[in-house]
Write a protein that holds these residues in place. Structure first.
Motif, mmCIF file in Angstrom:
data_model
loop_
_atom_site.group_PDB
_atom_site.id
_atom_site.type_symbol
_atom_site.label_atom_id
_atom_site.label_comp_id
_atom_site.label_asym_id
_atom_site.label_seq_id
_atom_site.Cartn_x
_atom_site.Cartn_y
_atom_site.Cartn_z
ATOM 1 N N GLY A 125 0.766 -1.240 0.000
ATOM 2 C CA GLY A 125 0.000 0.000 0.000
ATOM 3 C C GLY A 125 0.793 1.284 0.000
ATOM 4 O O GLY A 125 0.219 2.379 0.064
ATOM 5 N N VAL A 126 2.120 1.195 -0.071
ATOM 6 C CA VAL A 126 2.931 2.411 -0.072
ATOM 7 C C VAL A 126 2.729 3.165 -1.386
ATOM 8 O O VAL A 126 2.889 2.603 -2.464
ATOM 9 N N LYS A 127 2.385 4.445 -1.281
ATOM 10 C CA LYS A 127 2.148 5.263 -2.463
ATOM 11 C C LYS A 127 3.378 6.078 -2.869
ATOM 12 O O LYS A 127 3.573 6.406 -4.035
ATOM 13 N N SER A 128 4.215 6.421 -1.869
ATOM 14 C CA SER A 128 5.354 7.281 -2.136
ATOM 15 C C SER A 128 6.509 6.903 -1.222
ATOM 16 O O SER A 128 6.289 6.532 -0.066
ATOM 17 N N VAL A 129 7.730 6.984 -1.758
ATOM 18 C CA VAL A 129 8.917 6.749 -0.946
ATOM 19 C C VAL A 129 9.849 7.951 -1.064
ATOM 20 O O VAL A 129 9.886 8.632 -2.093
ATOM 21 N N GLN A 130 10.584 8.204 -0.002
ATOM 22 C CA GLN A 130 11.640 9.215 0.006
ATOM 23 C C GLN A 130 12.962 8.492 -0.182
ATOM 24 O O GLN A 130 13.342 7.664 0.635
ATOM 25 N N ILE A 131 13.634 8.770 -1.271
ATOM 26 C CA ILE A 131 14.933 8.153 -1.519
ATOM 27 C C ILE A 131 16.009 9.221 -1.332
ATOM 28 O O ILE A 131 16.079 10.189 -2.088
ATOM 29 N N ASP A 132 16.804 9.047 -0.292
ATOM 30 C CA ASP A 132 17.838 10.020 0.041
ATOM 31 C C ASP A 132 19.056 9.839 -0.851
ATOM 32 O O ASP A 132 19.646 8.752 -0.889
ATOM 33 N N GLU A 133 19.424 10.896 -1.542
ATOM 34 C CA GLU A 133 20.651 10.915 -2.343
ATOM 35 C C GLU A 133 21.495 12.111 -1.894
ATOM 36 O O GLU A 133 21.689 13.093 -2.622
ATOM 37 N N PRO A 134 22.023 12.039 -0.675
ATOM 38 C CA PRO A 134 22.722 13.206 -0.130
ATOM 39 C C PRO A 134 24.005 13.570 -0.850
ATOM 40 O O PRO A 134 24.481 14.702 -0.724
ATOM 41 N N ILE A 135 24.580 12.644 -1.642
ATOM 42 C CA ILE A 135 25.831 12.984 -2.336
ATOM 43 C C ILE A 135 25.609 14.041 -3.411
ATOM 44 O O ILE A 135 26.583 14.577 -3.959
ATOM 45 N N LEU A 136 24.371 14.389 -3.700
ATOM 46 C CA LEU A 136 24.103 15.430 -4.682
ATOM 47 C C LEU A 136 24.656 16.795 -4.275
ATOM 48 O O LEU A 136 24.725 17.704 -5.102
ATOM 49 N N VAL A 137 25.065 16.938 -3.000
ATOM 50 C CA VAL A 137 25.641 18.214 -2.566
ATOM 51 C C VAL A 137 27.172 18.173 -2.591
ATOM 52 O O VAL A 137 27.820 19.123 -2.143
ATOM 53 N N LEU A 138 27.761 17.097 -3.107
ATOM 54 C CA LEU A 138 29.213 16.975 -3.200
ATOM 55 C C LEU A 138 29.688 17.321 -4.610
ATOM 56 O O LEU A 138 28.894 17.462 -5.542
ATOM 57 N N ASP A 139 31.008 17.429 -4.768
ATOM 58 C CA ASP A 139 31.599 17.538 -6.099
ATOM 59 C C ASP A 139 31.599 16.150 -6.723
ATOM 60 O O ASP A 139 32.314 15.259 -6.258
ATOM 61 N N VAL B 287 22.439 21.612 -4.649
ATOM 62 C CA VAL B 287 22.550 20.607 -5.713
ATOM 63 C C VAL B 287 22.869 21.244 -7.054
ATOM 64 O O VAL B 287 23.028 20.527 -8.053
ATOM 65 N N VAL B 288 22.980 22.569 -7.097
ATOM 66 C CA VAL B 288 23.091 23.268 -8.384
ATOM 67 C C VAL B 288 24.249 22.762 -9.243
ATOM 68 O O VAL B 288 24.061 22.538 -10.453
ATOM 69 N N PRO B 289 25.461 22.541 -8.694
ATOM 70 C CA PRO B 289 26.527 22.017 -9.560
ATOM 71 C C PRO B 289 26.242 20.626 -10.122
ATOM 72 O O PRO B 289 26.922 20.188 -11.047
ATOM 73 N N ASN B 290 25.250 19.949 -9.576
ATOM 74 C CA ASN B 290 24.905 18.604 -10.052
ATOM 75 C C ASN B 290 23.532 18.556 -10.707
ATOM 76 O O ASN B 290 22.909 17.493 -10.777
ATOM 77 N N LEU B 291 23.078 19.681 -11.210
ATOM 78 C CA LEU B 291 21.764 19.683 -11.858
ATOM 79 C C LEU B 291 21.716 18.719 -13.040
ATOM 80 O O LEU B 291 20.663 18.146 -13.340
ATOM 81 N N ALA B 292 22.848 18.507 -13.696
ATOM 82 C CA ALA B 292 22.867 17.566 -14.819
ATOM 83 C C ALA B 292 22.537 16.148 -14.382
ATOM 84 O O ALA B 292 22.058 15.340 -15.184
ATOM 85 N N ALA B 293 22.766 15.858 -13.096
ATOM 86 C CA ALA B 293 22.480 14.515 -12.583
ATOM 87 C C ALA B 293 20.982 14.293 -12.385
ATOM 88 O O ALA B 293 20.501 13.168 -12.475
ATOM 89 N N ILE B 294 20.246 15.360 -12.107
ATOM 90 C CA ILE B 294 18.835 15.184 -11.747
ATOM 91 C C ILE B 294 17.857 15.796 -12.751
ATOM 92 O O ILE B 294 16.657 15.509 -12.692
ATOM 93 N N LYS B 295 18.366 16.629 -13.665
ATOM 94 C CA LYS B 295 17.471 17.231 -14.648
ATOM 95 C C LYS B 295 16.850 16.153 -15.531
ATOM 96 O O LYS B 295 17.532 15.308 -16.091
ATOM 97 N N GLY B 296 15.535 16.174 -15.595
ATOM 98 C CA GLY B 296 14.832 15.213 -16.423
ATOM 99 C C GLY B 296 14.605 13.864 -15.786
ATOM 100 O O GLY B 296 14.033 12.964 -16.427
ATOM 101 N N LEU B 297 15.034 13.680 -14.533
ATOM 102 C CA LEU B 297 14.791 12.400 -13.882
ATOM 103 C C LEU B 297 13.290 12.147 -13.789
ATOM 104 O O LEU B 297 12.531 13.015 -13.333
ATOM 105 N N PRO B 298 12.840 10.966 -14.170
ATOM 106 C CA PRO B 298 11.409 10.657 -14.137
ATOM 107 C C PRO B 298 10.941 10.262 -12.734
ATOM 108 O O PRO B 298 10.611 9.105 -12.463
ATOM 109 N N VAL B 299 10.936 11.221 -11.838
ATOM 110 C CA VAL B 299 10.508 10.985 -10.460
ATOM 111 C C VAL B 299 9.407 11.982 -10.113
ATOM 112 O O VAL B 299 9.170 12.953 -10.844
ATOM 113 N N ALA B 300 8.745 11.744 -8.974
ATOM 114 C CA ALA B 300 7.613 12.596 -8.598
ATOM 115 C C ALA B 300 8.060 13.970 -8.129
ATOM 116 O O ALA B 300 7.288 14.940 -8.208
#
Length: 769
Positions: free
Chosen positions: A208-222, A256-269
């Motif tokens: 019955g889980v509708k949504s999950v939080q997936i932590d990707e904290p390395i997005l704030v690293l180089d 996350v701005v220096p890593n926007l290329a990593a998340i731009k267009g990701l098919p997530v909610a």
């Protein structure tokens, strides 16, 4: 309508119930069933608190008995072979990976002797995670269903939750290769890991889980470009699966701005970003969202205890709404509230003026929901009026400003932070003073904090015994510590720190400018919790802090006794710092107070003074650039301000632990001797990095967080490996860290074996001459 969200809640219990239960289990005083029961009770309390506060999106699977990253390692079968050969129960396997295990054979079980996995800082926080350790033989599979079980547990209480998972890219990136696979790059295992994540996501959806939080904290690293590609691959793979929950990708602790290329267009909610640490990223992140993606805006600080400024936070949320619309914005904590104390209501000794400045985890639930109501058009005028009054009251408080401290800090010069001579000249003067043997042995500072010590300290604090009675008791502890060290054969001794409850709290209590809590505990790792003091105003030292105990210890022996202090950066980082004054200035204020203490110790005849900086690496900005360069400069300078008043023949030591350290950063401190945690690294490349370090160094030889006792032969082998690439004349022999959490029998045995190994190498090198 704007929703409210919490990324995670403290799992320790309001009265440290988890610590008590876990340590009771380790000591055999509680059964596994009793331990699991306490965990369940804490989870239930946490969920109900959030539900009653009106939080819309409540996390589950944020509870852990030790560490959430270690939970993922166990869940995905990232278990090195050395732990699986003993037929341990699941919980004992888990704790063996966390803290090591040494157990004699019985009629029903075989002997167990295994060290813990490496433990390192969680980004720039004082929390420590257990680093995943991968091998070419790692076979990913689900070994349990903890996220599913805890979701169903909350569901049975009538509470809908959003499970929290560490993301696959961060999980691999934050890990390391095991000894048998040193050429393995963990991110290369992504293709093997993703199907197992999908299996877990399908199990969550099935219940019955509708949504999950997936932590990707390395997005704030180089991050290198290939890691950007890993994000695109992983989340595209998830989007191609049927019957899995919606995914919200969460980052925190930076931009996350220096890593926007990593998340731009990701098919997530949607995404979560930390707008406390990096409010400037809002426009850039909003610009890459699709028309349907939501943005969770972290405006309530998950890392500090200051009351939220509603007016300031509301402006940020309203800016997000203006760009995306109210139905696509979620008001959230900046990160998990793991890093804050549980409940301000448990504080009875703070003045109302001071207490009105603070907000702990429970109170932050209120802040999140009130801001969400405000931007949704609900009437919260009274709450906003009270909040504005609190913010103004703190700004005008007379408890904050000390003109004398501010004037002295403003007068700091480079000369104040410079020793009289370079290390090579200092060493020439120190050698005839100390007459130390090759491979000098010492400890990091603290000795076991026994029950008797804790009970007696508590009696003194409550007025049940007099100051003289307490001093007599501490003197006896110092006498015993000195005798034990001399019997073992250590070369440079310590007084043992029996009078100190905590290496930061002890000093903070004696400095002006701090405030203290009764129950403001925060998890540092496992069952190690810290009651961090709060820097409330300008800091100064009214009188000596360690002089009496150190001088008394030195009077008992002809061997040198180290004066033991906590450095300015660690005092800053392991306190809750002010949010109205930059950290450089706060560190400089503390460094001047410590400078006075160092000068008093030297004047009293103490010739070795250790100023510990275990938080040095922790404070490093997460990304390279001007901010990091500036930190390198002011952090090292603050240390040198503390220590540079001494004569050449006075030896300055420092200690660092549980971080990936840069030798150049340590070099800038200009300490004569440094000691570094090393027992769980065991990495020849790491040794090589310090080969050209000009001053003396001790690589920690045994893990003080484990009850395991290394043998003399094990120490000999470990030292031998170090000496293959590190010069003997520069090498000190010492444990990883202080020994306060250990018992005396294991402490004496481990140190005895360590000293025996040092003597072995002295004889061996003497034969070469």
């Amino acid at each position: 309508m704007v929703s409210s969200s919490v990324l995670g809640f403290p799992r320790i219990g309001a009265k440290r119930e988890l610590k008590k239960a876990t340590e009771a289990y380790w000591s055999g005083k509680k059964s596994v069933e009793e331990l699991l029961k306490v965990g369940k009770e804490i989870r239930e309390t946490n969920w109900k608190l959030q539900k009653e506060a009106g939080v819309d999106i409540i996390p589950s699977n944020d509870f852990s008995f030790y560490d959430q990253v270690l939970d993922a390692s166990l869940l995905f079968n990232v278990i090195p072979d050395r732990y699986t050969k003993y037929d341990l129960s699941e919980i004992d396997l888990y704790f063996a990976m966390a803290r090591g295990l040494q157990r004699q054979a019985t009629e029903t079980s075989k002997k167990v002797d295994v060290t813990a996995l490496e433990m390192v800082k969680w980004f720039d926080s004082n929390y420590h995670y257990v680093r995943p350790t991968f091998s070419k033989s790692t076979e990913f599979k689900l070994t349990g269903a903890k996220p599913v079980d805890q979701y169903l547990e909350a569901k049975a209480l009538g509470i809908e939750t959003r499970p929290v998972l560490i993301g696959p890219v961060s999980f691999l990136y934050l890990g390391k290769a095991d000894k048998d696979s040193l050429d393995l790059e963990p991110i290369s295992l992504l293709d093997k890991l993703l199907p197992v994540y999908v299996e877990l996501l399908k199990k969550l959806a099935a219940v019955g889980v509708k949504s999950v939080q997936i932590d990707e904290p390395i997005l704030v690293l180089d991050l290198p470009e290939k890691i950007h590609g890993a994000f695109q691959k992983a989340y595209k793979y998830f989007s191609e699966q049927k019957d899995i929950p919606e995914i919200v990708v969460a980052s925190y602790f930076g931009t996350v701005v220096p890593n926007l290329a990593a998340i731009k267009g990701l098919p997530v909610a949607g995404f979560h970003v930390d707008l406390v640490r990096a409010p400037e990223q809002l426009n850039d992140v909003a610009a890459i969202l699709s028309d349907k993606q939501v943005l969770s805006v972290g405006v309530v600080n998950g890392r500090n205890i200051w009351k939220n400024d509603f007016a300031k936070s509301t402006k940020i949320v309203e800016a997000a709404i203006a760009k995306l619309g109210a139905d696509r914005v979620i008001v959230a904590t900046s990160s998990s509230l793991l890093h804050t104390p549980v409940d301000l209501d448990n504080e009875s000794k703070l003045t109302e003026e001071v207490k009105d400045s603070f907000s702990f985890a429970k109170q932050k639930l209120y802040e999140v929901t009130v801001i969400a109501k405000k931007v949704s058009g609900k009437d919260v005028a009274a709450a906003y009026e009270a909040n504005a009054k609190s913010i103004a009251g703190r700004a005008n408080s007379t408890k904050i400003n000390n003109q004398a401290v501010q004037k002295r800090t403003a007068a700091i010069t480079d000369k104040l932070a410079t020793r009289a001579a370079p290390f090579t000249e200092r060493l020439k003067e120190q050698i005839p003073v100390f007459k130390l043997p090759l491979f000098p042995t010492t400890t990091i500072g603290s000795f076991p904090q026994t029950k008797e010590i804790r009970v007696t300290r508590n009696k003194f604090q409550k007025g049940a015994i007099s100051a003289q009675q307490y001093e007599d008791f501490i003197n006896k502890q110092i006498e015993e510590a000195i005798k034990i060290q001399e019997d073992i054969g250590l070369d440079v001794l310590v007084e043992g720190e029996a009078s100190r409850s905590d290496m930061v709290f002890f000093f903070a209590e004696q400095l002006d400018g701090y405030q203290f809590t009764e129950n403001g505990w925060v998890q540092s790792y496992g069952s190690r919790y810290v009651r961090a003091p709060i820097i409330y105003g300008d800091v100064s030292r009214p009188k000596p802090m360690t002089l009496r105990e150190t001088v008394y210890a030195q009077s008992l022996t002809t061997k040198p006794v180290k004066g033991m202090l906590t450095g300015p950066v660690t005092m800053l980082r392991w306190s809750f710092p002010r949010d109205d004054l930059d950290q450089k200035t706060q560190a400089n204020q503390i460094s001047l107070a410590l400078r006075d203490e160092v000068s008093d110790l030297e004047a009293a005849g103490i010739k070795v003074i250790q100023v510990d900086e275990p938080a040095l690496r922790e404070g490093l900005p997460l990304r390279a650039g001007a901010e990091r360069d500036d930190y390198y400069e002011w952090a090292a300078k603050a240390f040198r301000i503390s220590t540079s008043s001494v004569a050449n023949k006075t030896q300055i030591h420092s200690h660092f632990c549980y971080s990936d350290l840069d030798p150049n950063h340590i070099k800038a401190l200009d300490a004569d001797v440094v000691s570094i945690e090393f027992s769980k690294k065991d990495d020849a490349n790491y040794i090589a990095e310090f080969k050209n370090y000009p001053n003396h160094i001790g690589l920690g030889l045994f893990d003080i967080h484990s009850p395991r006792i290394p043998s003399t032969e094990e120490f000999i082998e470990k030292i031998g490996k170090i000496l293959e690439s590190y010069p003997a004349e520069k090498f000190w022999v010492n444990p990883d860290c202080g020994l306060k959490t250990r018992g005396w029998p294991e402490t004496i045995a481990s140190l005895t074996h360590m000293v025996e190994a040092a003597k072995y190498y002295r004889e061996k090198y003497a034969e070469k001459k």
